[in-house]
Design an enzyme around this catalytic site. Sequence first.
Site, PDB file in Angstrom:
ATOM      1  N   HIS A   1       0.829  -1.220   0.000  1.00  7.85           N
ATOM      2  CA  HIS A   1       0.000   0.000   0.000  1.00  7.85           C
ATOM      3  C   HIS A   1       0.863   1.271   0.000  1.00  7.85           C
ATOM      4  O   HIS A   1       0.465   2.292   0.527  1.00  7.85           O
ATOM      5  CB  HIS A   1      -0.944  -0.024   1.205  1.00  7.85           C
ATOM      6  CG  HIS A   1      -0.247  -0.056   2.528  1.00  7.85           C
ATOM      7  ND1 HIS A   1      -0.772  -0.656   3.635  1.00  7.85           N
ATOM      8  CD2 HIS A   1       0.958   0.450   2.927  1.00  7.85           C
ATOM      9  CE1 HIS A   1       0.066  -0.514   4.657  1.00  7.85           C
ATOM     10  NE2 HIS A   1       1.112   0.150   4.249  1.00  7.85           N
TER      11      HIS A   1
ATOM     12  N   GLU B   1       3.594  -5.239   9.259  1.00 10.51           N
ATOM     13  CA  GLU B   1       2.286  -5.133   8.587  1.00 10.51           C
ATOM     14  C   GLU B   1       1.779  -6.497   8.102  1.00 10.51           C
ATOM     15  O   GLU B   1       0.612  -6.612   7.734  1.00 10.51           O
ATOM     16  CB  GLU B   1       2.381  -4.163   7.394  1.00 10.51           C
ATOM     17  CG  GLU B   1       2.507  -2.716   7.822  1.00 10.51           C
ATOM     18  CD  GLU B   1       2.750  -1.746   6.659  1.00 10.51           C
ATOM     19  OE1 GLU B   1       2.720  -0.542   6.895  1.00 10.51           O
ATOM     20  OE2 GLU B   1       2.979  -2.198   5.513  1.00 10.51           O
TER      21      GLU B   1
END
Length: 280
Positions: free
Chosen positions: A12, A240
């Site tokens: 992202h 993450e």
Amino acid sequence: MARIVGGLTTSHIPAIGNAIHKNLFEDPYWKPFFDGYPPAREWLAEVKPDIAIVIYNDHGLNFFLDKQPTFAFGAAPQYTNEDEGWGIPVIPPFKGDPAFSWHLINSVVHEDFDLVTCQEMAVDHGFSVPMQLYWPNFTYTDIATVPVMINTVQHPLPSPARCYKLGQAIGRAVASYPEDKKVVVIGTGGLSHQLDGERAGFINKEFDLTCMEKIVDDPAYFLEYSIHDLVRLAGAQGAEFILWLTMRGALGGKVKQLYSNYHIPISNTAAGTMVLEAAE
Ligand code: DHB
Ligand code: FE
């Protein structure tokens, strides 16, 4: 009844938002990364999900270090993207489905997960970049979304096992929703990266490939890992990966890998793109 049709993963990185804005799809630096998406979009065009549950982390737009929930679920009619200082253009809002969100929230809280409910929520690159990658040219406005925010920035972070169990609870919540809805779950962020400190630029290809292999058939492999194990192996921001594990928990037992693409580096990060089909 609602059902989860599959799971997607994607990095992202904010620079991707800028590259999309500048149409750099054929640029030699970007091409091998962007070429990872058309097969996934073909699958989405075939399956036509109604709702996307997007598992992401906020990097300081809606929550900052002063107030950082471990888990926060969106329950708003729409979610706005805002300027977060990376130079990415602000894009049209994302559609919510408050009734579906509240069903998830009720179900997950009933299973003893404590979370923050957000009836107003700004979503940063952790959410907006994946949505643009999978639904380009602002076609994301056709699909309802539920932002599920997990803290990956202010320690202590929730463990891999805790996130996997949250995903399983989300899976049960979807399965008990009475309306016929097809749901896709997106695990964003990862793979290995570290943005600052002594190991800035750290990438661990071997561990990334293990992540992409085990997430398919053996997600339990990661459940004994601590957050510190993940940081050591994947870098400070590589933690993450707990967002991927949450997605995989939601998919349940067996899944079929339909597609995967791995590319290093994009900006400072190893980019992993996967399509996992849930068992019927
Ligand atoms: C980068 C990666 C991220 O996950 C992020 O949130 C911000 C920046 C990067 O590689 O530049
Ligand atoms: Fe990030």
